[in-house]
Design a protein around this motif. Structure first.
Motif, PDB file in Angstrom:
ATOM      1  N   ILE A  87       0.851  -1.197   0.000  1.00  0.00           N
ATOM      2  CA  ILE A  87       0.000   0.000   0.000  1.00  0.00           C
ATOM      3  C   ILE A  87       0.884   1.243   0.000  1.00  0.00           C
ATOM      4  O   ILE A  87       0.693   2.162  -0.793  1.00  0.00           O
ATOM      5  CB  ILE A  87      -0.932   0.031   1.225  1.00  0.00           C
ATOM      6  N   PRO A  90       3.227   2.164  -3.549  1.00  0.00           N
ATOM      7  CA  PRO A  90       2.512   2.786  -4.674  1.00  0.00           C
ATOM      8  C   PRO A  90       2.015   4.196  -4.341  1.00  0.00           C
ATOM      9  O   PRO A  90       1.963   5.055  -5.214  1.00  0.00           O
ATOM     10  CB  PRO A  90       1.323   1.833  -4.915  1.00  0.00           C
ATOM     11  N   MET A  91       1.680   4.439  -3.061  1.00  0.00           N
ATOM     12  CA  MET A  91       1.178   5.765  -2.694  1.00  0.00           C
ATOM     13  C   MET A  91       2.272   6.830  -2.725  1.00  0.00           C
ATOM     14  O   MET A  91       1.992   8.024  -2.740  1.00  0.00           O
ATOM     15  CB  MET A  91       0.498   5.717  -1.322  1.00  0.00           C
ATOM     16  N   GLY A 127      -5.334   5.947  -9.280  1.00  0.00           N
ATOM     17  CA  GLY A 127      -4.624   4.735  -8.871  1.00  0.00           C
ATOM     18  C   GLY A 127      -4.358   4.727  -7.374  1.00  0.00           C
ATOM     19  O   GLY A 127      -4.578   3.718  -6.700  1.00  0.00           O
ATOM     20  N   VAL A 128      -3.911   5.867  -6.850  1.00  0.00           N
ATOM     21  CA  VAL A 128      -3.631   5.971  -5.415  1.00  0.00           C
ATOM     22  C   VAL A 128      -4.905   5.768  -4.607  1.00  0.00           C
ATOM     23  O   VAL A 128      -4.914   5.074  -3.580  1.00  0.00           O
ATOM     24  CB  VAL A 128      -2.977   7.341  -5.080  1.00  0.00           C
ATOM     25  N   LEU A 130      -7.495   3.986  -5.462  1.00  0.00           N
ATOM     26  CA  LEU A 130      -7.823   2.551  -5.493  1.00  0.00           C
ATOM     27  C   LEU A 130      -6.946   1.770  -4.517  1.00  0.00           C
ATOM     28  O   LEU A 130      -7.430   0.910  -3.785  1.00  0.00           O
ATOM     29  CB  LEU A 130      -7.624   1.990  -6.908  1.00  0.00           C
ATOM     30  N   VAL A 131      -5.647   2.093  -4.521  1.00  0.00           N
ATOM     31  CA  VAL A 131      -4.727   1.389  -3.620  1.00  0.00           C
ATOM     32  C   VAL A 131      -5.103   1.671  -2.163  1.00  0.00           C
ATOM     33  O   VAL A 131      -5.169   0.768  -1.329  1.00  0.00           O
ATOM     34  CB  VAL A 131      -3.267   1.831  -3.879  1.00  0.00           C
ATOM     35  N   GLY A 133      -7.965   2.541  -0.982  1.00  0.00           N
ATOM     36  CA  GLY A 133      -9.267   1.996  -0.612  1.00  0.00           C
ATOM     37  C   GLY A 133      -9.334   0.482  -0.654  1.00  0.00           C
ATOM     38  O   GLY A 133     -10.366  -0.109  -0.349  1.00  0.00           O
ATOM     39  N   SER A 134      -8.212  -0.168  -1.050  1.00  0.00           N
ATOM     40  CA  SER A 134      -8.250  -1.630  -1.160  1.00  0.00           C
ATOM     41  C   SER A 134      -8.195  -2.277   0.218  1.00  0.00           C
ATOM     42  O   SER A 134      -7.746  -1.683   1.178  1.00  0.00           O
ATOM     43  CB  SER A 134      -7.095  -2.112  -2.047  1.00  0.00           C
TER      44      SER A 134
ATOM     45  N   TYR B  81       6.989  -0.301  -8.853  1.00  0.00           N
ATOM     46  CA  TYR B  81       5.765  -0.476  -8.048  1.00  0.00           C
ATOM     47  C   TYR B  81       5.219  -1.879  -8.224  1.00  0.00           C
ATOM     48  O   TYR B  81       4.806  -2.525  -7.270  1.00  0.00           O
ATOM     49  CB  TYR B  81       4.689   0.539  -8.465  1.00  0.00           C
ATOM     50  N   GLY B 103      -5.153  -0.300  -9.054  1.00  0.00           N
ATOM     51  CA  GLY B 103      -4.578   0.978  -8.630  1.00  0.00           C
ATOM     52  C   GLY B 103      -3.135   1.112  -9.089  1.00  0.00           C
ATOM     53  O   GLY B 103      -2.737   2.149  -9.638  1.00  0.00           O
ATOM     54  N   LEU B 106      -2.980   1.763 -12.808  1.00  0.00           N
ATOM     55  CA  LEU B 106      -3.315   3.154 -13.136  1.00  0.00           C
ATOM     56  C   LEU B 106      -2.142   4.085 -12.829  1.00  0.00           C
ATOM     57  O   LEU B 106      -1.867   5.021 -13.580  1.00  0.00           O
ATOM     58  CB  LEU B 106      -4.537   3.610 -12.330  1.00  0.00           C
TER      59      LEU B 106
END
Lengths: 137, 118
Positions: A87, A90-91, A127-128, A130-131, A133-134, B81, B103, B106
């Motif tokens: 998580i 990617p953020m 994208g962030v 979605l990540v 909120g996963s 990533y 995510g 994207l």
């Protein structure tokens, strides 16, 4: 709806702080290097290091950027000790968004806002989201 | 493959390795109770290894950028990533669902568009 615990809020706060500091550090370093000029030879790199030591204020923004970036890394380590890597990492891409926005808004940097850049920024933010909120493990 | 392309692939590997080392180091640091919470990480060999990897990556990256256009190199680096999330799922028992993978996809796409636009 997602239920977010107090501990998670602290983690998210630290992550946003770290990413913001990373972007701010990058922007300051860019500001400093714009003032110094492009490095086109090993000699120019030596000059940069030398003036950084004998006259630190002459490349003050570069120093400021490096200090801010170092703090960002220390905060990032705290984020890693609290969050899943899949998580948190990617953020980190939010810092790209902040750098592009900052470079456009800071008059001294004055980089152009284009449709393409806005589209890229929007995709990263989706994208962030979605990540973020996963489902957590 | 040219030397700079090999370096680019190496950069993706190093960027991923750095984060994985830092994560493992911080998991250990969280278990060790000695020292101040902000200084504890600096006592972990894995954290120091992660930071060193990042330094090597930065040097390598400068070499890559002097040969390959940033609009190609930057999105390729974003593949780290994917590598890191895959590693987290397989080796660190993190549950990575479809939504998180979407995510990540994207984000990689977004970095590509951003770099192409710049």
């Amino acid at each position: 709806m997602l239920r977010i615990s107090r501990q998670s809020w602290v983690s998210i706060g630290l992550l946003l702080l770290s990413v913001s500091l990373m972007a701010a550090g990058q922007l300051c370093m860019r500001r400093g290097m714009l003032a110094f000029g492009p490095i086109e030879s090993p000699q120019a790199f030596f000059n940069l290091v030398w003036s950084g030591i004998v006259a630190p204020m002459s490349i003050g923004f570069v120093w400021l950027g490096m200090i801010v970036y170092s703090i960002a890394i220390m905060v990032w380590l705290q984020v890693l000790s609290r969050m899943d890597l899949s998580i948190a990492f990617p953020m980190m891409s939010l810092s790209y968004v902040l750098v592009y926005l900052g470079a456009a808004l800071w008059p001294a940097l004055d980089e152009a806002i284009t449709v393409g850049r806005l589209a890229g920024t929007g995709l990263i933010m989706c994208g962030v989201a979605l990540v973020a909120g996963s489902r957590r493990s | 493959m040219s030397v700079s392309q090999i370096f680019l692939v190496l950069a993706v590997g190093l960027a991923s390795l750095a984060q994985i080392l830092l994560k493992h180091g911080m998991t250990r640091a969280a278990q060790a109770r000695a020292g101040h919470v902000w200084l504890r990480p600096l006592r972990q060999p894995l954290v120091l290894a992660g930071m060193s990897t990042q330094v090597v990556l930065t040097c390598l990256w400068l070499v890559v950028l002097s040969h390959i256009d940033v609009s190609l190199a930057f999105p390729v680096l974003a593949l780290s990533y994917v590598v890191v999330v895959a590693y987290s799922a397989v080796s660190m028992d993190e549950v990575v669902g479809k939504r998180r993978w979407c995510g990540v996809a994207l984000i990689v796409l977004g970095v590509g568009v951003l770099a192409y636009a710049a």
